[in-house]
Design a protein around this motif. Structure first.
Motif, PDB file in Angstrom:
ATOM      1  N   HIS A   1      25.443   4.980 -17.766  1.00  0.00           N
ATOM      2  CA  HIS A   1      24.017   4.788 -18.454  1.00  0.00           C
ATOM      3  C   HIS A   1      23.975   6.213 -19.723  1.00  0.00           C
ATOM      4  O   HIS A   1      23.153   6.291 -19.368  1.00  0.00           O
ATOM      5  N   GLY A   2      25.044   6.590 -18.934  1.00  0.00           N
ATOM      6  CA  GLY A   2      25.026   8.111 -20.129  1.00  0.00           C
ATOM      7  C   GLY A   2      24.122   8.917 -19.772  1.00  0.00           C
ATOM      8  O   GLY A   2      22.849  10.479 -20.622  1.00  0.00           O
ATOM      9  N   ASN A   3      23.154   9.164 -18.892  1.00  0.00           N
ATOM     10  CA  ASN A   3      22.442   9.798 -17.973  1.00  0.00           C
ATOM     11  C   ASN A   3      21.586  10.036 -18.663  1.00  0.00           C
ATOM     12  O   ASN A   3      20.372  10.587 -18.952  1.00  0.00           O
ATOM     13  N   GLN A   4      20.846   8.504 -19.154  1.00  0.00           N
ATOM     14  CA  GLN A   4      19.846   7.890 -20.081  1.00  0.00           C
ATOM     15  C   GLN A   4      18.889   7.570 -19.358  1.00  0.00           C
ATOM     16  O   GLN A   4      18.219   6.035 -19.079  1.00  0.00           O
ATOM     17  N   THR A   5      18.107   8.407 -18.619  1.00  0.00           N
ATOM     18  CA  THR A   5      16.592   7.574 -17.320  1.00  0.00           C
ATOM     19  C   THR A   5      15.293   8.047 -18.349  1.00  0.00           C
ATOM     20  O   THR A   5      15.024   8.998 -18.890  1.00  0.00           O
ATOM     21  N   SER A   6      14.461   6.812 -18.755  1.00  0.00           N
ATOM     22  CA  SER A   6      12.821   6.468 -19.076  1.00  0.00           C
ATOM     23  C   SER A   6      12.428   7.912 -17.620  1.00  0.00           C
ATOM     24  O   SER A   6      12.628   8.803 -16.816  1.00  0.00           O
ATOM     25  N   ALA A   7      11.415   8.178 -18.568  1.00  0.00           N
ATOM     26  CA  ALA A   7      10.434   8.573 -17.667  1.00  0.00           C
ATOM     27  C   ALA A   7       9.729   8.252 -16.718  1.00  0.00           C
ATOM     28  O   ALA A   7       9.853   6.756 -16.296  1.00  0.00           O
ATOM     29  N   VAL A   8       9.370   8.380 -15.919  1.00  0.00           N
ATOM     30  CA  VAL A   8       8.717   8.347 -14.151  1.00  0.00           C
ATOM     31  C   VAL A   8       7.448   7.294 -14.411  1.00  0.00           C
ATOM     32  O   VAL A   8       6.727   8.085 -14.579  1.00  0.00           O
ATOM     33  N   LEU A   9       7.458   6.638 -14.123  1.00  0.00           N
ATOM     34  CA  LEU A   9       6.272   5.297 -13.587  1.00  0.00           C
ATOM     35  C   LEU A   9       5.944   5.495 -12.231  1.00  0.00           C
ATOM     36  O   LEU A   9       6.598   5.100 -11.728  1.00  0.00           O
ATOM     37  N   SER A  10       4.521   6.091 -12.290  1.00  0.00           N
ATOM     38  CA  SER A  10       4.192   6.133 -10.494  1.00  0.00           C
ATOM     39  C   SER A  10       3.458   5.037 -10.161  1.00  0.00           C
ATOM     40  O   SER A  10       1.856   4.779 -10.947  1.00  0.00           O
ATOM     41  N   VAL A  11       3.532   3.715  -9.676  1.00  0.00           N
ATOM     42  CA  VAL A  11       2.737   2.173  -9.184  1.00  0.00           C
ATOM     43  C   VAL A  11       2.274   2.305  -7.593  1.00  0.00           C
ATOM     44  O   VAL A  11       3.320   2.609  -6.880  1.00  0.00           O
ATOM     45  N   GLN A  12       0.889   2.085  -7.473  1.00  0.00           N
ATOM     46  CA  GLN A  12       1.034   2.322  -5.648  1.00  0.00           C
ATOM     47  C   GLN A  12       0.526   0.301  -5.521  1.00  0.00           C
ATOM     48  O   GLN A  12       0.380  -0.022  -6.452  1.00  0.00           O
TER      49      GLN A  12
ATOM     50  N   TYR B   1       0.871  -0.951   0.119  1.00  0.00           N
ATOM     51  CA  TYR B   1      -0.795  -0.074  -0.158  1.00  0.00           C
ATOM     52  C   TYR B   1       0.863   0.586   0.384  1.00  0.00           C
ATOM     53  O   TYR B   1       1.170   2.478   0.920  1.00  0.00           O
ATOM     54  N   THR B   2       1.693   1.279  -1.141  1.00  0.00           N
ATOM     55  CA  THR B   2       2.814   2.534  -1.217  1.00  0.00           C
ATOM     56  C   THR B   2       3.166   2.753  -2.376  1.00  0.00           C
ATOM     57  O   THR B   2       3.099   2.026  -3.521  1.00  0.00           O
ATOM     58  N   LEU B   3       2.930   3.733  -2.820  1.00  0.00           N
ATOM     59  CA  LEU B   3       3.115   4.758  -3.948  1.00  0.00           C
ATOM     60  C   LEU B   3       5.018   4.774  -4.500  1.00  0.00           C
ATOM     61  O   LEU B   3       5.990   5.292  -3.832  1.00  0.00           O
ATOM     62  N   TYR B   4       4.977   4.347  -5.629  1.00  0.00           N
ATOM     63  CA  TYR B   4       6.524   3.735  -5.793  1.00  0.00           C
ATOM     64  C   TYR B   4       6.687   4.631  -7.557  1.00  0.00           C
ATOM     65  O   TYR B   4       5.667   4.375  -8.588  1.00  0.00           O
ATOM     66  N   ASN B   5       7.235   5.908  -7.321  1.00  0.00           N
ATOM     67  CA  ASN B   5       7.784   5.976  -8.111  1.00  0.00           C
ATOM     68  C   ASN B   5       9.245   5.233  -9.881  1.00  0.00           C
ATOM     69  O   ASN B   5      10.532   5.652  -8.824  1.00  0.00           O
ATOM     70  N   ILE B   6       9.355   5.121 -10.091  1.00  0.00           N
ATOM     71  CA  ILE B   6      10.133   3.749 -10.893  1.00  0.00           C
ATOM     72  C   ILE B   6      10.598   4.850 -12.359  1.00  0.00           C
ATOM     73  O   ILE B   6       9.970   5.162 -13.015  1.00  0.00           O
ATOM     74  N   SER B   7      12.187   4.090 -12.745  1.00  0.00           N
ATOM     75  CA  SER B   7      12.740   4.698 -13.478  1.00  0.00           C
ATOM     76  C   SER B   7      13.973   3.520 -14.267  1.00  0.00           C
ATOM     77  O   SER B   7      14.259   3.266 -13.091  1.00  0.00           O
ATOM     78  N   VAL B   8      13.736   3.806 -15.058  1.00  0.00           N
ATOM     79  CA  VAL B   8      15.312   2.516 -15.583  1.00  0.00           C
ATOM     80  C   VAL B   8      15.672   3.567 -16.299  1.00  0.00           C
ATOM     81  O   VAL B   8      15.320   3.861 -17.601  1.00  0.00           O
ATOM     82  N   ARG B   9      17.309   3.011 -16.279  1.00  0.00           N
ATOM     83  CA  ARG B   9      18.430   3.687 -16.832  1.00  0.00           C
ATOM     84  C   ARG B   9      18.834   2.171 -17.001  1.00  0.00           C
ATOM     85  O   ARG B   9      19.289   1.385 -17.109  1.00  0.00           O
ATOM     86  N   ALA B  10      19.615   2.075 -19.105  1.00  0.00           N
ATOM     87  CA  ALA B  10      20.470   1.210 -19.446  1.00  0.00           C
ATOM     88  C   ALA B  10      21.602   1.453 -19.403  1.00  0.00           C
ATOM     89  O   ALA B  10      22.343   2.847 -19.631  1.00  0.00           O
TER      90      ALA B  10
END
Length: 1795
Positions: free
Chosen positions: A786-797, A771-780
């Motif tokens: 990683h070249g400081n290339q981070t995906s858009a933030v996905l918010s999931v609870q 029951y917690t909200l998480y902001n998730i992003s991914v980088r390769a």
């Protein structure tokens, strides 16, 4: 009668001295108190004049004049009144000094020949105290001086001795006095003369040779004549014989051409005698008489040479010429000069001219000198051939080798003798040379036919030197130096036709011989295309590598040593050479042959045509960055020409996108590639003939490096979600730029940021918080990051879950004994919405449980048991279920009476008559038990006992009685009426009354025993267990735990042991080996052992092998053959120890000594002396020994004296008196040999020596004498036996040299000597050896003569060289390096030979360094060198060997001639040439710096170049302007303009100002210097930005826009030319009035926009924007304003109504009204029209608006309002209307008439 009373006046007041000078001073005073008629002034001494002045006011002054300088005066002033005098007031006045007057009565007298005593009188006017005198003097005769020598006396004495003067010389002398004011006037001079002495030597004595028998002597008067020269003496001596050939005296006046110096005449002109005082001469007359007459005459005669001619001398003979001068005092020093008369022409030819050693190009001539010696002969050889005179040569020897002559030719040779006077008659001979190899062929030319063949043309040799038999044509590969073709051209056919394969080894090592095979014809298109020939497998390649190049050559198969037929008799010949390599440089050599051999080669070079090259070699690449690669390769194996460039073709593999790059290097960096991408690359080489062909074989595949991704992972989305997990997936990046090695998933909640890595594009996030909200992003990640290339933030609870934590802070409150209140707080991590709480209430010691659900945080619980502890646990529940339970909390209910009795009664019999009764508390005490009550009874008694504990001791009971008891518990509320169950017990029997018996044991092992015993006879019950006690010898007890009956063994299998009827046994293990123990046993019933123990027995464990080695194993040498060994026993012997002892030699070559002993020390004897042994000691017991316990000890027996003598190995004679003896050490040294004793005995001595070496040298022995020698060795223990040897000494060299070596006679090249024999020859003198040392070079020559003679003549000496000669005697052993006394002589002089190593080196463009070494044979003393260049001859001193000729012309050839000269004459000439260097460009100017920077000019300063090889012409200053679009200077496109300026100056430091620069722009400058050769390297660039300056242009595009009726917006752009940080003045003024004037400032960097909002509507404004830099104060003066822009604000409603509105009725018309008005004062726009608003007063709703038609009359406006009604009253308002609308109105009332 009258009496006159006179009062004595007072003294003058304030007497002071004023204005003191050298000749005057003043006194000042004031009148005394009272009356004074006058004053008397007295001056002592009375010099000078006095004037008294009355200054008025009672002040007086006396002025004194004509006083004497430096004089002390006493001055007094007295007041006088009526004849009475006051007492005087006095002062002492010292006058200032002035320079003194001249001394008087100057005189002097001569003191010897070098001193004059000068005296004078004190000046009559000293003008002060004379401190000292100054004397100055100068020489007048014989050699006048212009300057005085000045000396100063140290005292005021009036005389002074002038010493260190020149004898016989007249001096002019003056004297002046000196005081503190300075030096006074000099007294008029006097002339004094010193006495004469013998003169010095004549000066510059030289000789002038007139002919070979006559010379002229030339000299000058002595530098120090020391008096009048009266005569000269001349003596000429023959230098070799010492005979005087000329001796004569000449009167001086007879041979001088001017008047001799007469110093006495000069002195007598002023004084007749120098011994009496002089008469003072007038200065002018003295100066005239001495300086003009005497000085001129004496100076002229001084430099006039004196000469004397001497004739009838012998030619070519050396003489010493001596000349001396005389005065009245006698003969002076002699000057000498050596001269040699010149040579004469030889009178007869050389004798016995012969020829020998004839070869094809040389032959030798020899001859004897002419019979008549007329000088030093040299010989001239003239050679004549078929064409006439060929050459001349000269030599000083009697032989010569003529070389460089033609073979097979007849020559005529003439030889004549020459002296310096000329050549004599000639001798001649005819010589014919034999055949030789031919000369070089002529006119060798090569013509290119095609890329692989050439035509060779040549002519026959100019000198065939015989019959030409063949020609050889060689083709040389220039780069490798290998001959690739060798062709024999003959006049006859030859069957063989050989060919040679020139391979890599031959090209690399030219010394290898060529190998021959059958000829292989090559195809004509061998080198066409891209090198296809060299792709087959048989091609061999090799590398010729330099520092930066790598060239590969293929194997070349060519014709070599092939034979071809040509016409040898032809003058012009030719031949075609084929099978060459394209674009290759060859050396074509041609030689001719005769029967003798091959002639010299004639060579030319040729390069074949170019062809298309082959493929490049070894192409490879190296990654530089992820977007660039370094591509490198080797040039083609077959370049077939000069590679002009390389073309690189690269194609991206997936897309076929192509890249083409050209380069001139064999490497290139290809930039701007795609990251981590494969490319196919080809490299083509190009020559002038074209580009090499390419195929797939030339492809290389490259791949750029990985890099960080350029885009993030995309389409990040979630899948299934649970409370603790999220299933996440995504797509890879569009631009990964490499292999994605993992993905990093970042997920963040309120607690922090978390990371997880995944190697795939999906991941399961687990262990999440429900029951917690998480902001998730991914980088390769690639391997670079990683070249400081981070995906858009996905918010999931996450989903809800059961709570992770329990309710907290649980507390309780007791309400009653059966009710409590529970309170708590919610859980920290509920993991969702809490629906209810569950309370679990459980009895602490029971199973009763209460479960309650509640939604509240407080709950009352009833129905509990009294005074009971309950465990409370809470949990929370979400919709997912119940969460974790809380930690238990214990609560206690209120007290009551027990509801259960004590229980679990237990009896323990303490003795036969006492028991211990114990119990457990009630299960339900319902409170705190205050005490227990025990009720006990039997058949005979009854009792009650209270106890606070849960036990009680019941004693005093009777044995074997049955008793009953129960127990109750009491709280403060009583016992509750409950009691425990009854317990019945009976007293026990008792403990044993005797111990176990018959104790014995047997040994099982070395650490265990078996113990045996019998039961107690009176056990008094059942024996529960036995206890065995045992203790070792240390007294430490070890008790074995009690043995139950089943642990005790019955005796079986021990029949062989005497066990004393024992029935029980037990083992004891882990005992110490071979140790003693004390042992006893007890038996115990349920009541104990009764304190009964068995007898104590001694127990001994068995032996075992020892554990561990012996300790402290040591030894002691008792003698050289005996030792004592000792040790300590092992730490764990485990029994009775004895020892195995082994002794063996170190090398195990001797038998071992072995013995067994019980002792720990042992004497071992009979050992070898000074020998290494190994001792081993092993402990053992009866059980044996262990090998791993052996101890070792290295032993060395002690030293002793040697048993055997040294072994003599060598005896050899070093000299006749010394012998070397060598020996080896003794075979049995028995120790370290410390030294050897050597004893020598002979007829003359007996000596002993000691040495550490094994050899000894005996010296100072007697020759051929027998000696005995013995050698013995010594150790530390003493000396051993000796070795004895008898020997004899040998013969020696002489011990003394020959004596009394005497020079009998010497000539030019020989010397005659005699000597006495050696007194100590020490043998037969076989020969005498002479050591001849040439003194200057120390070159040593030895000559030998027979030993039977004591005189000899030596030859081979050179002229004018100093030699040292000594003689030595030789026996068969030598000479002992002993030489006799040295005699020294010098041969006579001659003209020098040619100078050596004459070099001319051009060291600059205008100078030549000339250097030489003296002649190898100077044949005398070199007096000077004569160097001639360009017709100018310069004489250099004899010590000069290096000269630099400067100020020459550049790039010019100069020829230098040099001769060395002695006193005899000049030698032969040496010639060298040198070309001055051409001018070249200078180096770069130095230290370029900026010294001043302005807005339009820059001042540069620099230093002259270090190297200027030429005439400095000018400097070129380059200024480059950088484009505004470029941030740096890297590209040439960034150069906007180049500006050149020149400076003609040659100063060391130079400065120039570069003008016409643009303001505030970046420039760079450099300077280059030039000579005639052009400009040299420029200096480095120096960059600067010019300062900001006043603007050169106004702002652009100034625009003003009306934004409203009260605001405008001004917009502009910066000037077209930026001259610095530009600010702006915005001036806005009203055009039609002066109401508005406003200035706004915009500084640099602010927006170029201004909005003004305080303007008036519909008003014209002028806008001017002025650009300026710098201070705003100068903006209007130096700024650049734009043109005025006019803008009009928008219209607004008129601000006021029309003015002066009047209404006027129109007669006869009641429907109209005339209205007159003026326009509004502020119309705020253009009035479009006027309106009239009309409404009736009685009817306000009746309103009409009428647009008026107006007319202008005299600035007023008139209109007519129509439509009115008579008799009505109207309110009329007039309004002005503009573009913005209507303005306010002015209302008037009018009532219309009635008609």
């Amino acid at each position: 009668f009258k009496m006159l009373v006179c009062k004595v006046p007072e003294r003058p007041q304030g007497l002071a001295v004023l204005h003191t000078s050298s000749h005057a001073f003043s006194l000042h005073w004031k009148a005394p108190i009272g009356y004074a008629e006058r004053y008397q002034v007295d001056l002592i001494p009375a010099h000078g004049f006095v004037t008294v002045l009355d200054l008025g006011g009672g002040e007086y002054q006396a002025d004194f004049s004509s006083t004497k300088p430096g004089t002390s005066y006493s001055v007094a002033v007295t007041s006088i009144s009526s004849g009475a005098f006051s007492s005087p007031v006095s002062r002492i006045v010292i006058m200032n000094e002035t320079v003194p007057g001249p001394p008087e009565s100057l005189s002097g007298e001569s003191i010897g020949s070098t001193a004059i005593l000068v005296s004078w009188s004190v000046p009559s006017n000293p003008n002060g105290k004379i401190l000292s005198y100054v004397i100055r003097y100068r020489e007048l005769c014989p050699w006048p001086q212009t300057n005085f020598i000045q000396v100063m006396t140290n005292t005021d004495s009036a005389e002074y001795l002038l010493n260190a003067l020149t004898p016989g010389t007249a001096y002019e002398i003056q004297v002046a006095a000196k005081n503190s004011a300075g030096i006074g006037k000099f007294l008029d001079p006097v002339v004094l003369q010193t006495a004469e002495t013998a003169p010095g030597p004549v000066v510059n004595l030289t000789t002038l040779i007139l002919n070979h028998t006559t010379i002229e002597l030339i000299w000058h008067l002595p530098q120090q004549p020391n008096g009048k020269i009266t005569k000269f003496k001349i003596v000429i001596t023959h230098i070799r014989s010492g005979n005087v050939v000329v001796k004569t005296e000449l009167q001086a006046e007879d041979i001088t051409y001017g008047k001799l110096p007469q110093c006495d005449d000069v002195a007598n002109s002023s004084l007749k005698s120098t011994s009496s005082p002089f008469t003072t001469l007038d200065s002018s007359s003295l100066s005239t008489s001495l300086s003009d007459s005497a000085a001129t005459e004496t100076t002229s005669i001084r430099f006039v040479p004196i000469s004397f001619i001497v004739d009838q001398l012998k030619p070519f003979t050396t003489y010493v010429c001596e000349v001396s001068a005389f005065t009245s005092d006698g003969e002076g020093r002699i000057a000498s000069h050596m001269v040699r008369t010149p040579e004469a022409v030889p009178e007869d030819p050389p004798q016995h001219l012969t020829v020998g050693n004839i070869t094809a190009t040389s032959f030798a001539l020899s001859w004897d000198p002419p019979t008549i010696i007329t000088g030093k002969f040299s010989y001239k050889i003239e050679l004549y051939g078929p064409s006439g005179h060929m050459m001349d040569n000269s030599t000083g020897d009697l032989k010569i080798m003529l070389t460089n002559i033609r073979p097979f030719t007849s020559y005529e040779v003439y030889v004549s003798a020459e002296t310096a006077a000329g050549a004599g008659p000639k001798s001649n001979i005819t010589v014919t040379t034999p055949t030789d190899v031919p000369g070089a062929v002529l006119n060798l030319k090569v013509t290119e036919l095609d890329a692989s063949s050439i035509k060779v043309d040549w002519k026959r040799p100019k000198y065939p030197n015989g019959i030409i038999t063949q020609y050889k044509l060689k083709v040389l590969h220039i780069i490798t130096g290998v001959t690739v073709q060798s062709i024999i051209l003959t006049g006859n056919a030859k069957a063989e036709n050989d060919s040679t394969i020139v391979d890599a080894g031959m090209l690399n090592a030219s010394s290898m011989p060529t190998t021959t095979e059958k000829e292989a014809e090559l195809p004509n298109d061998l080198y066409e295309g891209s090198g296809g020939l060299f792709t087959h497998s048989k091609a061999t390649h090799f590398d010729v590598r330099g520092k930066h190049t790598s060239v590969t050559y293929p194997m070349i198969i060519v014709n070599a040593s092939s034979y071809n037929v040509i016409d040898l008799s032809s003058e012009q010949l030719s031949y075609v050479v084929k099978h060459l390599m394209p674009d290759t440089e060859y050396a074509i050599s041609m030689s001719a042959f005769t029967l003798v051999g091959e002639g010299p080669l004639t060579s030319v070079t040729v390069r074949t045509h170019e062809q298309v090259p082959g493929s490049v070699q070894n192409a490879s690449y190296q990654n530089i960055t992820s977007t660039s690669i370094l591509l490198f390769w080797d040039p083609p194996a077959n370049p077939n020409g000069k590679i002009t460039h390389y073309t690189v073709y690269a194609m991206e593999v997936p897309t076929n996108e192509a890249i083409q790059i050209m380069t001139y290097n064999t490497n290139i960096i290809i930039p701007d590639l795609k990251k981590y991408t494969k490319y196919k690359v080809r490299i083509a080489a190009s020559t002038a003939a074209g580009e090499s062909s390419l195929s797939d074989r030339d492809d290389i595949f490259v791949q750029t490096l990985e890099d960080v991704p350029e885009s993030p992972p995309k389409n990040v989305m979630h899948g299934n979600i649970s409370a603790t997990q999220i299933n996440l997936k995504w797509l890879p990046p569009d631009k990964p730029n490499g292999i994605i090695i993992y993905y990093e998933v970042m997920f963040e909640n309120s607690l922090g940021l978390f990371f997880i890595n995944s190697s795939t594009s999906n991941v399961l996030l687990s262990n999440l918080k429900p029951y917690t909200l998480y902001n998730i992003s991914v980088r390769a990640y690639t391997r670079h990051g990683h070249g400081n290339q981070t995906s858009a933030v996905l918010s999931v609870q996450t989903n809800q879950d059961v709570p992770d934590s329990a309710p907290e802070n649980i507390t309780y409150r007791t309400i009653t004994s059966t009710e409590v209140e529970i309170t708590f707080l919610p859980p920290i991590t509920p993991n969702g919405v809490i629906l209810w709480y569950t309370i679990y209430l459980t009895m602490q010691n029971g199973t009763e449980q209460h479960i309650l659900n509640t939604t509240l945080l407080k709950q009352n619980i009833t129905g509990l048991k009294e005074y009971t502890r309950y465990i409370v646990v809470l949990s929370a529940s979400t919709r997912k279920g119940e969460g974790v339970q809380s930690q238990p909390v214990t609560i206690l209910t209120g007290e009551g009476a027990p509801s259960s009795p004590p229980h679990s009664l237990l009896l323990k019999q303490l003795s036969d008559v006492s028991v211990k009764l114990s119990w457990k508390p009630p299960v339900e005490p319902n409170g705190a038990i205050l005490f227990y009550t025990v009720y006990i009874w039997s058949a005979t008694m009854e009792n009650m006992i209270n106890a606070t504990e849960t036990f009680v001791i019941l004693d005093g009971l009777k044995n074997n009685y049955e008793y009953h008891a129960y127990v109750t518990a009491n709280t403060r509320f009583g016992d509750g009426g409950v009691k425990s169950a009854n317990i019945t017990f009976k007293t026990s029997e008792g403990s044993p009354s005797d111990p176990p018996g018959n104790i014995s044991y047997i040994n099982i092992s070395s650490s265990s025993i078996q113990v045996f015993w019998t039961q107690p006879s009176k056990p008094n019950g059942i024996i529960k267990y036995f206890t065995i006690y045992y203790a070792n010898s240390s007294g430490i007890f070890n008790q074995k735990s009690s043995l139950s009956l089943h642990e005790v063994e019955t005796i079986t299998g021990f029949d062989e042991y005497n066990l004393k009827n024992a029935s029980l046994s037990a083992p004891l293990n882990n005992l110490a080996k071979f140790s003693q123990y004390l042992l006893w046993i007890t038996a115990s019933t349920a009541l104990g052992d009764g304190n009964q123990s068995s007898e104590v027995i001694s127990v001994y464990t068995d032996e075992d092998v020892p554990e561990g080695p012996v300790h402290n194993l040591t030894y002691q040498n008792l003698s050289s053959m005996a030792i004592n060994v000792s040790w300590f026993p092992p730490s764990k012997p485990n029994g009775r120890v004895f020892y195995h002892v082994t002794l063996s030699s170190w090398d195990f070559q001797e038998n071992q000594l072995f013995f067994i002993t019980n002792e720990t020390n042992q004497l071992i004897e009979g050992l070898n002396k000074y020998t290494d042994y190994i001792l081993e000691v092993t402990p053992a017991t009866a059980k044996g020994l262990s090998n791993n316990t052996t101890s070792q000890l290295n032993i060395k027996t002690d030293e002793d004296i040697p048993e055997t003598p040294p072994v003599i190995t060598l005896l050899r004679n070093l000299t006749a008196t010394s012998v070397e003896l060598s020996w080896d050490p003794p075979q049995q040294p028995n120790g370290v040999i410390l030294s050897y004793n050597v004893e020598l005995s002979g007829p003359e001595r007996n000596q002993s020596y000691s040495t550490y070496n094994t050899s000894f040298i005996f010296s100072d022995l007697v020759l051929f004498t027998p000696y005995n020698v013995s050698v013995s060795a010594r150790t530390i223990k003493g000396v051993g036996p000796s070795a004895i040897l008898v020997f004899y000494t040998d013969e020696s060299e002489p011990s003394a040299p020959p004596q009394n070596l005497t020079l009998v006679n010497y000539t030019l090249d020989s010397v005659s000597l005699m000597w006495d024999p050696s007194p100590s020859p020490n043998g037969v003198v076989l020969l005498y050896g002479f050591r001849v040392v040439e003194y200057s070079s120390q070159y040593v020559v030895y000559q030998n003569v027979s030993g039977f003679h004591t005189e000899a003549v030596l030859f081979g000496f050179e002229p004018f060289k100093r030699y040292d000669i000594s003689v030595s005697a030789f026996t068969k052993c030598g000479n002992g390096n002993l030489f006799s006394n040295v005699i020294r002589f010098t041969s006579t002089e001659s003209v020098p030979e040619i100078v050596q190593n004459f070099l001319c080196i051009s060291n600059s463009w205008q100078s030549v360094l000339v250097q030489w070494d003296p002649p190898l044979r100077p044949n005398g003393i070199i007096t000077h060198y004569m160097v001639t260049v360009g017709g100018n001859t310069t004489e250099f001193a004899a010590g000069s060997h290096v000269q630099t000729f400067r100020e020459l012309q550049s790039n010019t050839t100069y020829m230098f001639h040099i001769k060395a000269a002695t006193s005899v004459g000049e030698g032969k000439e040496a010639i060298c040439t040198a070309d001055t260097l051409p001018e070249s460009a200078p180096s770069a100017p130095r230290n370029l710096e900026l010294v001043d920077i302005q807005s339009t000019n820059v001042t540069l300063r620099w230093t002259k170049p270090d190297d200027i090889p030429g005439y400095l012409q000018s400097y070129k200053i380059t200024a480059e302007l950088r484009s505004l679009s470029c941030p740096d200077w890297e590209s040439m496109e960034c150069i906007e303009r180049e500006q050149l300026q020149y400076l003609d100056d040659d100063d060391e430091f130079l400065e120039i100002t570069v003008y016409a620069l643009q303001k505030f722009r970046w420039y760079r400058f450099r300077v280059a210097a030039s000579t005639h050769a052009g400009y040299g390297s420029p200096s480095g660039w120096i960059s600067v930005q010019t300062l900001s300056g006043y603007p050169d242009a106004p702002p652009k595009n100034v625009t003003a826009i009306a934004k409203s009726n009260h605001s405008i917006e001004v917009i502009w752009k910066e000037p077209s030319v930026i001259t610095g940080p530009t600010s702006y003045l915005i001036d806005v003024t009203s055009v039609d009035s002066e109401d508005y004037n406003k200035t706004i400032v915009r500084t640099a960097g602010e927006n170029n926009t201004v909005e003004l909002s305080d303007l008036r509507p519909f008003t014209r404004y002028s806008v001017i924007v002025t650009a300026f830099t710098g201070d705003i104060k100068t903006a209007r003066v130096n700024g650049k304003p734009s043109t005025s822009v006019i803008v009009t604000t928008l219209e607004a409603l008129p601000k006021d109504p029309p003015k002066n509105v009047t209404l006027q009725m129109i007669p006869d018309d009641v429907t109209k009204v005339r209205v007159t008005f003026l326009p509004p004062s502020e119309p705020n726009g253009e009035i479009k029209f006027y309106q009239a608003v009309i409404h009736k007063e009685e009817d306000p709703n009746d309103l009409k608006v009428q647009n008026l038609t107006t007319t202008n009359v005299d600035q007023s406006i008139t209109a007519v309002i129509e439509g009115l009604k008579g008799g009505s009253t109207y309110n009329i308002s007039i309004l002005a209307v503009n573009g913005a609308g209507e303005g306010p109105g002015k209302q008037l009332k009018i009532t219309m008439d009635i008609k």
